[in-house]
Scaffold this motif. Structure first.
Motif, PDB file in Angstrom:
ATOM      1  N   ASP A 164       0.838  -1.195   0.000  1.00 41.16           N
ATOM      2  CA  ASP A 164       0.000   0.000   0.000  1.00 41.16           C
ATOM      3  C   ASP A 164       0.882   1.257   0.000  1.00 41.16           C
ATOM      4  OD1 ASP A 164      -2.184  -1.615   0.092  1.00 41.16           O
ATOM      5  OD2 ASP A 164      -2.587  -1.341   2.229  1.00 41.16           O
ATOM      6  N   ALA A 165       0.385   2.287  -0.670  1.00 41.01           N
ATOM      7  CA  ALA A 165       1.080   3.575  -0.724  1.00 41.01           C
ATOM      8  C   ALA A 165       0.185   4.628  -0.089  1.00 41.01           C
ATOM      9  CB  ALA A 165       1.414   3.949  -2.167  1.00 41.01           C
ATOM     10  N   GLY A 166       0.710   5.306   0.925  1.00 44.11           N
ATOM     11  CA  GLY A 166      -0.098   6.289   1.646  1.00 44.11           C
ATOM     12  C   GLY A 166       0.401   7.699   1.406  1.00 44.11           C
ATOM     13  N   PHE A 167      -0.434   8.513   0.753  1.00 42.20           N
ATOM     14  CA  PHE A 167      -0.119   9.925   0.501  1.00 42.20           C
ATOM     15  C   PHE A 167      -1.196  10.801   1.150  1.00 42.20           C
ATOM     16  CE2 PHE A 167       2.214   7.749  -2.797  1.00 42.20           C
ATOM     17  CZ  PHE A 167       3.354   8.510  -2.985  1.00 42.20           C
ATOM     18  N   GLU A 168      -1.758  10.356   2.268  1.00 40.77           N
ATOM     19  CA  GLU A 168      -2.813  11.115   2.916  1.00 40.77           C
ATOM     20  C   GLU A 168      -2.304  12.487   3.366  1.00 40.77           C
ATOM     21  OE1 GLU A 168      -1.981   8.060   3.600  1.00 40.77           O
ATOM     22  OE2 GLU A 168      -3.692   6.758   4.045  1.00 40.77           O
ATOM     23  N   SER A 169      -3.099  13.508   3.088  1.00 40.81           N
ATOM     24  CA  SER A 169      -2.821  14.889   3.520  1.00 40.81           C
ATOM     25  C   SER A 169      -1.507  15.435   2.968  1.00 40.81           C
ATOM     26  CB  SER A 169      -2.812  14.981   5.057  1.00 40.81           C
ATOM     27  OG  SER A 169      -4.062  14.574   5.591  1.00 40.81           O
ATOM     28  N   VAL A 170      -1.007  14.837   1.912  1.00 39.31           N
ATOM     29  CA  VAL A 170       0.210  15.350   1.271  1.00 39.31           C
ATOM     30  C   VAL A 170      -0.133  16.609   0.476  1.00 39.31           C
ATOM     31  CG1 VAL A 170       1.946  14.873  -0.507  1.00 39.31           C
ATOM     32  CG2 VAL A 170       1.365  13.127   1.176  1.00 39.31           C
TER      33      VAL A 170
END
Length: 722
Positions: free
Chosen positions: A325-331
């Protein structure tokens, strides 16, 4: 004691302890090849000229604490079999320890090297302690081997520091070290923990091809110049939390076999991770990238987390592979974004991310979900995804946007856009800028590249365009300005289930476009046909009262698009929902039921024609049985001739038609009944002699049958009109 001239002790053997504490050597001090079999004590000794200890052997401890070497000091090839203590020693000239061997502990804590210090090819078999030492000239540690712990905590390197090809077999401590100029660690091997926490690199730092077999700890490190970790291998954890990179940094082709931590790191210069491999988790949460961030062709084999990171410059992830999984939350992406040819084998999460200037996003492949819920796009953008699912809940677009998709199911609930936005299915494989087709191998098991829209609830559809998408499972209830929705190409809806003849009573549904919410509502009713789809996620309690306005709006949208047959289907759905709604009077429901039964709301020509045929047949039968007179009534003329001649006046009378008797169903009577019925259909009088009953039968026929004919014609027109 003071040696005013040269002191020559070459090849001397000291069998007992050698005491030279506080001795002053004003001339050459020559101890080459000397052997110290017992303790050698040179604490606080002063060497005012060259001191030469090359190839000397110290069998026991060697004490040089607080010694002062005012000229060059040579310890090349010396052997220290016991501890070597140079704490607080001062080397004002060059200090040469090349090829020396330290079999015991070596202590250089707080030592000062005012000129070059050479430790090339030295072997430290015991602990090496350089804590708080100061190297004012070049510090050369090339090809050194540290068998035990090496401590360089709080050391200051004022000139270049060279550690190429060094091997640290135990802990290497460089915490709070200051490198004021170049620091070279090329091809170094750290077999245990390498601790650089809070170190400061004011010049370039070279760690190319370094191998970290244990944890690499660079927490709170400051790199003011270029930091190069190209082709480095991190077998343990790589910890760069809160590190500051003021210059450019290169991790090209680096391999991270353990977890990599860059949380809260600050990258003020360009950063390059091209072709790097992260075999475990990669954490970049809250990191700040102030210049170009290059992650091209990077491979993330596990979780890649960039939550709350800020990219102030361009962010390039072209051809990167995310196997977890790749997490770019709030980037926040303030510059250009490149995700071309990126492969996500897990989920790609961009919740609440902000894209300020991104004009392209993709094309990319995602075997899982691409989550853009809560994300914001500040400028015109084109999104190109080949993904299993795309979630855009409460996503906001501040300018025009085009979303081109393959394979995806799209959840667009409550998305906000103020300018035209298009969701379109891409019929062919995406083509990259270099002309190569996008590799869609992670999605090959999905045979159909069709794009499906799952929900438009809460969307203002005034600026929305859908092209070539499947709307069979789409939830429309709650969509605003749905009548202004534009449908281009082949947009398909779900249909009513086929006839069910194996149940009683048998049920047949005419084919038409049906909303997913109607499927769910009908399937939830008692005695529902099994073919109605109850598994409509998110349909909730939408019933006829909520669905009638949805059908009405879609009908208008199809009418505005000059798609009359499609509009007719949604008119049918609207009328069905009105008929089943709870808020209409019983009389209106009865009227709608009759309208539905007779002609399918003026849209089912076959139904109206069937009723017309039935009415005509019934009319013919009734006319033959009761309506046609037995015989044609005869006319009788009666007149009186005046005796004196003159005008004759006749009265013509006609007998009343007689009710038929005998055989009423003859061919002649059928022909008359058919003629009468056909004239009634077109609202004409047949001129036949009818009984009283026949007159009322004809009047009823002339009232009902033209209406049924008109409904059939209307239904046909609604199906063929464009």
């Amino acid at each position: 004691m003071t040696f005013e001239g040269d002191a020559g002790f070459e090849s001397v053997t000291f069998e007992g302890a050698a005491w030279f504490e506080s001795v002053t050597f004003e001339g050459f001090a020559r101890f080459e090849s000397a052997t110290f079999k017992d303790v050698a004590r040179f604490e606080s000794a002063t060497f005012k000229d060259v001191a030469r200890f090359e190839s000397a052997t110290f069998k026991r401890d060697a004490w040089f604490a607080a010694a002062s070497f005012e000229q060059d000091a040579g310890f090349e090839s010396a052997t220290f079999e016991g501890d070597a203590r140079f704490g607080s020693a001062t080397f004002k000239g060059d200090a040469g320890f090349g090829s020396a061997t330290f079999k015991g502990d070596a202590w250089f804590a707080a030592a000062t090297f005012e000129q070059d210090a050479g430790f090339e090819w030295v072997t430290f078999e015991g602990v090496a302690g350089f804590g708080s030492a100061t190297f004012e000239g070049d510090a050369g540690f090339r090809s050194v081997t540290f068998e035990q712990d090496a401590g360089f905590e709080s050391v200051t390197f004022k000139d270049d520091a060279w550690f190429e090809s060094v091997t640290f077999k135990r802990v290497a401590g460089f915490g709070s070290v200051t490198f004021k100029r170049v620091a070279r660690f090329g091809s170094v091997t750290f077999k245990r923990v390498a601790g650089f926490g809070s170190a400061t690199f004011e010049g370039d730092a070279g760690f190319r091809s370094v191998t970290f077999e244990g944890d690499a700890r660079f927490e709170s490190v400051t790199f003011k110049g270029f930091a190069g970790f190209g082709s480095a291998t991190f077998k343990g954890a790589a910890r760069f939390e809160s590190a500051t990179f003021e210059g450019a940094i290169g991790f090209e082709s680096a391999t991270f076999k353990g977890n990599a931590w860059f949380e809260s790191a600050t990258f003020e210069g360009a950063i390059g991770f091209e072709s790097a491999t992260f075999k475990r988790d990669a954490w970049f949460g809250s990191a700040t990238f102030k210049d170009i961030a290059g992650f091209g062709s990077v491979t993330f084999k596990d979780i890649a987390w960039f939550e709350s990171a800020t990219f102030k410059g361009a962010a390039g992830f072209g051809s990167a592979t995310f196997e977890g999984d790749a997490g770019f939350e709030s980037v926040t992406f303030e510059g250009a974004v490149w995700f071309g040819a990126v492969t996500f084998k897990g989920a790609a999460r961009f919740e609440s991310a902000t894209f300020v200037e991104a004009d392209q996003f993709g094309p990319l492949v995602c075997a899982g979900r691409v989550v853009l819920s809560g994300a914001r796009f500040g400028g015109p953008v084109t999104l190109s995804f080949a993904a299993r699912r795309l979630e855009c809940r409460r996503t906001r677009w501040s300018s025009t946007a085009e979303i081109r998709l393959r394979y995806a199911t799209v959840d667009f609930a409550h998305a906000v856009f103020e300018y035209p936005l298009t969701i379109a299915a891409e019929p062919d494989t995406f083509v990259l800028t270099d002309g190569r087709p996008l590799d869609e191998d992670p999605l090959l098991r999905l045979s159909d590249p069709e794009v499906r829209v799952a929900s438009l609830r809460g969307v203002d559809a005034a600026h929305l365009v859908l092209a070539d998408v499947d709307l069979s499972g789409c939830l429309f209830a709650g969509t605003v300005h749905l009548d202004q929705l534009r449908l281009e190409g082949a947009c398909t809806f779900d249909t009513a289930p086929p006839a069910s003849w194996r149940r009683w009573p048998p049920v047949r549904f005419t084919e038409r476009r049906v909303l997913a919410e109607e499927h769910h509502w009908r399937a939830s009713q008692p005695g529902a046909v099994r073919d109605w789809n109850v598994a409509v996620l998110g349909a909730g309690r939408a019933g006829p009262l909520q669905l009638a306005p949805v059908y009405r709006a879609l009908r208008k949208a199809f009418e505005d698009g000059k798609h009359e047959p499609g509009a007719a289907d949604f008119y049918y759905g609207e009328m069905e929902m009105r008929r089943h709604a709870d808020d209409i009077p019983r009389s209106e429901r009865g009227l709608l039921t009759a309208y539905w039964a007779l002609s399918g709301y003026g849209l089912r020509a076959s139904r109206a024609l069937a009723w017309l045929g039935t009415a005509m047949l019934l009319t013919i039968v009734l006319l033959m049985a009761f309506g046609l007179a037995k015989d044609t009534p005869k006319q009788t003329a009666t007149g009186t001739v005046p005796a004196s001649g003159g005008k004759v006046t006749f009265e013509i009378d006609k007998d009343d038609p007689q009710n038929p008797t005998g055989d009423r169903f003859t061919g002649k009577r059928f022909e008359k009944a058919l003629n009468c019925t056909l004239n009634s259909v077109v609202f004409r009088s047949s001129g036949q002699d009818l009984t009283t009953a026949g007159t009322y039968i004809e009047m009823t026929s002339r009232l009902t049958e033209p209406v049924l004919l008109g409904l059939a014609v209307l239904a046909i027109r609604n199906r063929v009109k464009r």
